[in-house]
Scaffold this motif. Structure first.
Motif, PDB file in Angstrom:
ATOM      1  N   ARG A  36       1.059  -1.083  -0.261  1.00  0.00           N
ATOM      2  CA  ARG A  36       0.414   0.010  -0.345  1.00  0.00           C
ATOM      3  C   ARG A  36       0.639   0.973  -0.028  1.00  0.00           C
ATOM      4  N   ASN A  37       1.869   1.512   0.723  1.00  0.00           N
ATOM      5  CA  ASN A  37       3.066   2.606   0.945  1.00  0.00           C
ATOM      6  C   ASN A  37       2.868   2.877  -0.466  1.00  0.00           C
ATOM      7  N   ILE A  38       3.445   1.569  -1.390  1.00  0.00           N
ATOM      8  CA  ILE A  38       4.810   1.997  -2.372  1.00  0.00           C
ATOM      9  C   ILE A  38       3.396   2.634  -3.761  1.00  0.00           C
ATOM     10  N   LYS A  39       2.430   1.662  -3.172  1.00  0.00           N
ATOM     11  CA  LYS A  39       1.615   1.940  -4.743  1.00  0.00           C
ATOM     12  C   LYS A  39       0.895   3.407  -4.152  1.00  0.00           C
ATOM     13  N   HIS A  40       0.648   4.120  -2.646  1.00  0.00           N
ATOM     14  CA  HIS A  40       0.306   5.674  -2.393  1.00  0.00           C
ATOM     15  C   HIS A  40       1.849   6.252  -3.232  1.00  0.00           C
ATOM     16  N   MET A  41       3.063   5.779  -2.475  1.00  0.00           N
ATOM     17  CA  MET A  41       4.195   6.850  -3.064  1.00  0.00           C
ATOM     18  C   MET A  41       4.228   6.831  -5.105  1.00  0.00           C
ATOM     19  N   ALA A  42       3.466   5.925  -5.384  1.00  0.00           N
ATOM     20  CA  ALA A  42       3.715   5.863  -7.089  1.00  0.00           C
ATOM     21  C   ALA A  42       2.609   6.605  -7.254  1.00  0.00           C
ATOM     22  N   ASP A  43       1.319   6.857  -6.487  1.00  0.00           N
ATOM     23  CA  ASP A  43       0.175   7.442  -6.672  1.00  0.00           C
ATOM     24  C   ASP A  43       0.693   9.415  -6.718  1.00  0.00           C
ATOM     25  N   GLY A  44       1.504   9.299  -5.936  1.00  0.00           N
ATOM     26  CA  GLY A  44       1.873  10.682  -5.328  1.00  0.00           C
ATOM     27  C   GLY A  44       2.949  11.149  -6.625  1.00  0.00           C
ATOM     28  N   ALA A  45       3.761  10.571  -6.637  1.00  0.00           N
ATOM     29  CA  ALA A  45       4.651  11.210  -8.317  1.00  0.00           C
ATOM     30  C   ALA A  45       3.493  11.015  -9.617  1.00  0.00           C
ATOM     31  N   LYS A  46       2.813  10.182  -9.468  1.00  0.00           N
ATOM     32  CA  LYS A  46       2.182  10.803 -10.745  1.00  0.00           C
ATOM     33  C   LYS A  46       1.143  11.733 -10.496  1.00  0.00           C
ATOM     34  N   LEU A  49       4.110  14.929 -11.180  1.00  0.00           N
ATOM     35  CA  LEU A  49       4.408  14.934 -12.369  1.00  0.00           C
ATOM     36  C   LEU A  49       3.005  15.951 -13.176  1.00  0.00           C
ATOM     37  N   ARG A  50       1.618  15.005 -13.252  1.00  0.00           N
ATOM     38  CA  ARG A  50       0.678  15.974 -13.747  1.00  0.00           C
ATOM     39  C   ARG A  50       1.011  17.303 -13.566  1.00  0.00           C
ATOM     40  N   ASP A  51       1.097  17.713 -11.776  1.00  0.00           N
ATOM     41  CA  ASP A  51       1.053  19.122 -11.750  1.00  0.00           C
ATOM     42  C   ASP A  51       1.760  19.819 -12.270  1.00  0.00           C
ATOM     43  N   GLU A  52       3.457  19.276 -12.281  1.00  0.00           N
ATOM     44  CA  GLU A  52       4.355  19.745 -13.099  1.00  0.00           C
ATOM     45  C   GLU A  52       3.971  19.977 -14.472  1.00  0.00           C
ATOM     46  N   MET A  53       3.298  19.301 -15.224  1.00  0.00           N
ATOM     47  CA  MET A  53       3.599  18.718 -16.782  1.00  0.00           C
ATOM     48  C   MET A  53       2.091  20.055 -17.220  1.00  0.00           C
ATOM     49  N   GLY A  54       1.324  19.644 -16.720  1.00  0.00           N
ATOM     50  CA  GLY A  54      -0.186  20.448 -16.679  1.00  0.00           C
ATOM     51  C   GLY A  54      -0.953  19.404 -17.765  1.00  0.00           C
ATOM     52  N   PRO A  55      -1.288  20.004 -18.849  1.00  0.00           N
ATOM     53  CA  PRO A  55      -2.820  18.852 -19.604  1.00  0.00           C
ATOM     54  C   PRO A  55      -1.174  18.517 -20.453  1.00  0.00           C
ATOM     55  N   GLU A  56      -0.365  19.042 -20.252  1.00  0.00           N
ATOM     56  CA  GLU A  56       0.400  17.861 -21.568  1.00  0.00           C
ATOM     57  C   GLU A  56       0.591  16.638 -20.936  1.00  0.00           C
ATOM     58  N   PHE A  57       0.318  16.125 -20.006  1.00  0.00           N
ATOM     59  CA  PHE A  57       0.485  14.770 -19.544  1.00  0.00           C
ATOM     60  C   PHE A  57      -0.198  13.848 -19.802  1.00  0.00           C
ATOM     61  N   TRP A  62       2.068   7.023 -22.474  1.00  0.00           N
ATOM     62  CA  TRP A  62       3.420   6.627 -21.451  1.00  0.00           C
ATOM     63  C   TRP A  62       3.402   4.942 -22.002  1.00  0.00           C
ATOM     64  N   LYS A  63       2.729   4.438 -22.886  1.00  0.00           N
ATOM     65  CA  LYS A  63       3.494   2.828 -23.098  1.00  0.00           C
ATOM     66  C   LYS A  63       4.413   3.046 -23.554  1.00  0.00           C
ATOM     67  N   GLN A  64       4.571   3.829 -24.642  1.00  0.00           N
ATOM     68  CA  GLN A  64       5.887   3.933 -25.774  1.00  0.00           C
ATOM     69  C   GLN A  64       6.676   4.081 -25.118  1.00  0.00           C
ATOM     70  N   LEU A  65       6.559   4.673 -23.412  1.00  0.00           N
ATOM     71  CA  LEU A  65       7.925   5.543 -23.041  1.00  0.00           C
ATOM     72  C   LEU A  65       8.192   3.605 -22.109  1.00  0.00           C
TER      73      LEU A  65
END
Length: 122
Positions: A36-46, A49-57, A62-65
């Motif tokens: 659960r902690n790992i999933k929470h950390m991954a969601d927080g990072a996501k 990243l969404r906040d920093e990238m904005g609408p481009e996120f 992502w599958k291509q990368l």
């Protein structure tokens, strides 16, 4: 190569023998909390990243990368095929230029208002 139900059952049976029935629930609880902690950390990072990238996120594929899709053999093969394709295109352009030059030499200089044609072709 993935984790199937059979493999999970084998791991659980081995864990029961190694840890014993009294410690197994405690370690299972710790494992659940860790996941659960790992999933929470991954969601927080996501989210970050969404906040920093904005609408481009949302526009990123992502599958291509995904690094698992890259096969070094395929990358090398594609690079070699691309080099070969470029070499063929360059050779084709050179042949076309030589043919145009030979045709121009056969027909002579163009005179305005006069049609040039190949007498050997008629």
């Amino acid at each position: 190569m993935g984790l199937t139900i059979d493999k999970i059952l084998v791991i659980m049976v081995i864990a029961m023998f190694v840890l014993g029935p009294d410690k197994l629930p405690m370690y299972a609880k710790k494992l659940g909390e860790f996941v659960r902690n790992i999933k929470h950390m991954a969601d927080g990072a996501k989210d970050r990243l969404r906040d920093e990238m904005g609408p481009e996120f949302d526009e990123v594929d992502w599958k291509q990368l995904d690094p698992r899709q890259y096969d070094p053999r395929r990358i090398i093969r594609d690079a070699l095929v691309e080099d070969e394709r470029e070499a063929r295109a360059a050779a084709r352009k050179e042949r076309v230029a030589e043919a145009a030059k030979a045709r121009q030499e056969r027909l002579g200089p163009a005179v305005p208002g006069e049609l040039n044609f190949d007498e050997e072709a008629t």
